[in-house]
Structure formats: structure tokens, C-alpha cells
Design a protein around this motif. Structure first.
Motif, short mmCIF file in Angstrom:
data_model
loop_
_atom_site.label_atom_id
_atom_site.label_comp_id
_atom_site.label_asym_id
_atom_site.label_seq_id
_atom_site.Cartn_x
_atom_site.Cartn_y
_atom_site.Cartn_z
N ILE A 165 6.73 -2.64 13.25
CA ILE A 165 5.55 -3.47 13.09
C ILE A 165 5.79 -4.89 13.59
N SER A 168 9.82 0.94 9.55
CA SER A 168 8.47 0.38 9.64
C SER A 168 8.49 -1.13 9.86
N SER A 173 3.36 -6.26 16.52
CA SER A 173 2.44 -7.35 16.22
C SER A 173 2.68 -8.57 17.09
N ALA A 207 0.28 -8.55 9.53
CA ALA A 207 0.76 -7.17 9.68
C ALA A 207 1.94 -6.91 8.74
N CYS A 257 -0.12 1.25 8.56
CA CYS A 257 1.02 1.53 7.69
C CYS A 257 0.65 1.62 6.22
N SER A 304 -0.58 -3.59 12.61
CA SER A 304 -0.03 -3.05 11.36
C SER A 304 0.17 -1.54 11.44
#
Length: 446
Positions: free
Chosen positions: A109, A105, A113, A150, A78, A75
Motif C-alpha cells: 500500500i 499489506s 499510494s 491509505a 484493504c 488503499s
């Protein structure tokens, strides 16, 4: 970019009676959601401990602990960045920056992830503590949760930054456990006793989490303002990435000193010790309900007040929050300390051996609540690096103490290690909050 809003206008809004009433409504709603989640989680835990037994539940809890640790990295810290930047840019009506932040983002991510889950799946066969087939199967299935969780954190943070705190909590706090129960009950009657294993339970956990994730994603799509959807994306990756890395370090080391106990118990003592510890920890976490609710509500407002340099209002909000949180935490702590054996008996006779673990964890969490929302204050005011240093030291101390105490004292040693390190970290962070912000975060007046 939109029109700029003056600090005076924002201050008037934050200090208005309507704002106070809204904050109170959100607080009551968040508390209700959190209590409902705890109750549902309690029902699920009681059901699983009695059907899977101490060892089977230990395998399940051990796998989830690994997912939570990996989720910290995937994650990318974030939560603090997304809440802070969306709240601040929303105040300034800088819609393009919000659009750019969400696009950047989400892509970063998702890639991170999925990569972490695949790599970890490949190395599980060589890990100590996962040599048996049941543990290996459960852990590998659990890794499907890494990207889901995430992206869920990103979505929750976005909704929190936009001011939709209650809607942001609905999919994971209420819908996911309800879906999990809806899948668990018929599976218990349809599957044979041998098939009702930790691995198959984990499949149901993944399925319920995926459905809740889809519902949450749809909610986010509908609440994002049209101004953001239509804005040309703007990017400040040079500012966002260093801040995200600092927050990742903070959250990562924070989870290490709150989750390394469970992981190291599994590595050094086996799944039975993990099962015993996990149930006691679930009880002690009742103490933190009010603090977690307050953090969800306070985050965007701390960022806005700091952006407007309204320290007096920030102190008032912090003091009231800490005292309200303590008003809940004290009686709950006493209830678990004096009625702990009754609570543990719900999970089965084997789990009553965890009473001393429950008491140690309750005391340490109560002290942490009394210190106040120190990590939140530092993160929302761009002082995350100070937070990172202290939390990192705490994580190292915690891991070292766990390594020393678990072989001899088992679950009790893990509780002492985590309790001591978390108390020390919170006290040092409170001192830094006062030094940097001139804000007293504790329940004490000075």
C-alpha cells in the motif's frame, strides 16, 4: 502457529452475556466518537464556508473529493480483507499469518499510494476543471493526503480486526479534527485575508492528518499482541491478492457512485456547485452515523460467526443492528427534511439554495439504511465478487446519470443520479445476501 480453537468455544464466547455487554459498550463508545467527529467536522465546515466563501470552499471540497477517489485505488480495498483475515486468524490463533499479512499489506500500500499521488500530480495541469492557479495548488497539496489516508485505513482495519474498535477510531475521528481546528484558528488571525486561501487551508489539513497518523501508528504498535510480534511471518499472497483485488473493485466502484457526483460537478459546473452540494451532502450524512458505527462493530463478528457457521446468531445480530440503525435514522432524516433551511443558513445565505439537494439525499440515504448492512455481510463472508458485480453496474449507471443530469440541473441532478443508483444497488445486494446466506438484512420481517 498456536493452538487451534474449536468452533464450539468460539460460539459460546460470541453468545455469552459478557460478549453482549462488551458489544453494547463498544456501540455506545463508537456512537459517541462518531457524533463528536460529525460535530467537529460541522464546526470546521461552517468556519471554512464563511471564511473562504462558496467558491473557495468549493475548491477545497473538490480537492478532497479527488483525494478520496484516488485513495480507493491506493488503499487497494484493504479494509475488508484486513478486518476479515485478522479476526478469523485471531480466532484460530494463527499468529504467523497475521504477521505476514501486516508486513505484506503495509509495503504494497505504501508503494502504490505514493506512486499514484506522484503520477496524478503530473497530469493535473491537463485536467479540465483545474486550470486556475488556486484549484491547481490546493489539489496538488491535497495529494500528500493520499498515502497518509491509505495507510490510515490499513491501520484502522488492523485495530478493528484485533478488537480495538474504539482506539482505532480515536486518532482520525477526534484528534485529527481537533488538531485541524487548533491550526485553523490562529492561522485565521495571523494570515492576511488573501493568504487565507484553499491552498493554505489544505496545508493545515495535511499537517493535522500527519500528526494524527503518527499517533495512530504508535497505538497500533502497542496493541498488536506479543504472539504476533514474535511469530514467524507466513504468507498466503495467492489467496490475499485476488480477494484484495475483488474488494478494491467493490470499494472503487462504490466510491465512484458516491463521489463521482462531486467530481463531475466540479468538471461540468464549477467549484460553486461543488460547494453547494458538499454542504448538503454533509447534512445528509448525519443519517448514516449509526450505520457506520454498526459496520465498524459488526465486521469482525460477522467474520467469526460465518467461520463458525452460526447462521442463526448472524441473522439475530443483523436484524437487531438494522432496526437500531433505523431507530436513529428516521428522526434524523425528518429533522433535516423539515428544518433543512435552518441548517443550511449556518453556512451562509448562498448555501440555502441547496435545500432541494438536501431533501433528495436524505430520502435516498434513509432507504439505504432500511435495506441493511448488505455490503458488509457479503464482504465478511467471502462473497465479495457478487458485491463487486452489482456495485460496478451501479457505478456505471450513476456516472451516466450524472453526465446527463448535471449540465441541465446542476447539483439537483447530481443528487438524483446518486440517490437513484445507490437505492437500486442496495436493493439488489439485499437480494443476493438472502440468496447466498439466507439472511434477511432489511428492516422488514419475512
Amino acid at each position: 502457529m498456536g493452538l487451534q480453537v474449536s468452533k464450539d468455544e468460539v460460539n459460546q464466547k460470541l453468545e455469552s452475556k459478557d460478549f453482549g455487554k462488551k458489544l453494547l459498550r463498544v456501540a455506545f463508545g463508537s456512537t459517541g466518537f462518531r457524533f463528536a467527529n460529525i460535530l467537529l467536522s460541522f464546526v470546521i465546515s461552517a468556519f471554512l464556508t464563511r471564511t473562504l466563501g462558496l467558491e473557495g470552499y468549493g475548491i477545497y471540497a473538490y480537492s478532497i473529493s479527488w483525494v478520496l477517489l484516488l485513495n480507493v485505488v491506493s488503499s487497494l480495498g484493504c479494509r475488508g480483507l484486513i478486518v476479515r483475515e485478522i479476526a478469523a486468524n485471531r480466532t484460530r490463533q494463527q499468529w504467523g499469518l497475521i504477521q505476514g499479512l501486516l508486513r505484506w499489506s503495509n509495503g504494497l500500500i505504501l508503494l502504490t499510494s505514493v506512486s499514484i499521488a506522484i503520477v496524478f500530480a503530473l497530469i493535473t495541469t491537463r485536467m479540465q476543471g483545474v486550470q486556475d492557479v488556486q484549484t491547481l495548488q490546493a489539489l496538488r497539496i491535497a495529494l500528500c493526503l493520499v498515502p497518509l489516508m491509505a495507510l490510515t485505513i490499513l491501520r484502522q482495519s488492523s485495530m478493528q480486526g484485533f478488537g480495538y474498535i474504539l482506539k482505532g477510531q480515536l486518532p482520525e475521528n477526534i484528534l485529527q479534527p481537533l488538531l485541524f481546528i487548533a491550526l485553523l484558528v490562529p492561522s485565521y488571525f495571523l494570515l492576511s485575508q488573501g493568504d487565507f486561501s484553499a491552498a493554505n487551508i489544505m496545508l493545515l489539513k495535511v499537517a493535522s492528518t500527519f500528526i494524527a497518523f503518527i499517533i495512530g501508528a504508535l497505538l497500533l504498535y502497542y496493541i498488536v499482541p506479543k504472539a504476533v510480534k514474535h511469530a514467524e511471518p507466513e504468507y498466503k499472497v495467492g489467496e490475499w491478492l485476488p480477494s484484495m483485488m475483488s474488494m478494491l473493485f467493490i470499494v472503487g466502484t462504490g466510491v465512484i457512485y458516491t463521489r463521482s457526483d462531486t467530481v463531475m460537478l466540479g468538471l461540468l459546473s464549477g467549484p460553486s456547485a461543488v460547494g453547494l452540494y458538499a454542504v448538503s451532502l454533509r447534512g445528509a450524512n448525519f443519517i448514516l452515523i449509526s450505520q457506520q458505527v454498526a459496520a465498524n462493530i459488526l465486521g469482525p463478528h460477522v467474520a467469526s460467526l460465518h467461520a463458525c457457521n452460526n447462521r442463526a446468531r448472524l441473522q439475530e445480530l443483523t436484524t437487531k443492528s438494522t432496526r437500531l440503525v433505523m431507530a436513529y435514522a428516521v428522526p434524523v432524516s425528518l429533522a433535516f427534511i423539515f428544518l433543512g433551511p435552518i441548517f443550511l443558513s449556518v453556512f451562509g445565505e448562498d448555501f440555502q439554495a441547496g435545500y432541494s439537494v438536501l431533501v433528495i439525499l436524505c430520502v435516498s440515504k434513509l432507504i439505504g439504511v432500511a435495506v441493511g448492512p448488505v455490503g458488509l455481510l457479503l464482504t465478511m463472508t467471502h462473497n465479495e465478487r457478487d458485491n463487486a458485480v452489482i456495485v460496478a453496474i451501479g457505478a456505471i449507471v450513476n456516472a451516466a446519470l450524472n453526465y446527463l443530469l448535471i449540465p441541465q440541473y446542476g447539483a439537483e441532478g447530481a443528487a438524483v443520479a446518486t440517490g437513484f443508483s445507490s437505492i437500486a444497488v442496495n436493493i439488489f445486494l439485499a437480494a443476493i445476501v438472502y440468496k447466498r446466506l439466507r439472511i434477511n438484512s432489511t428492516i422488514l420481517s419475512f
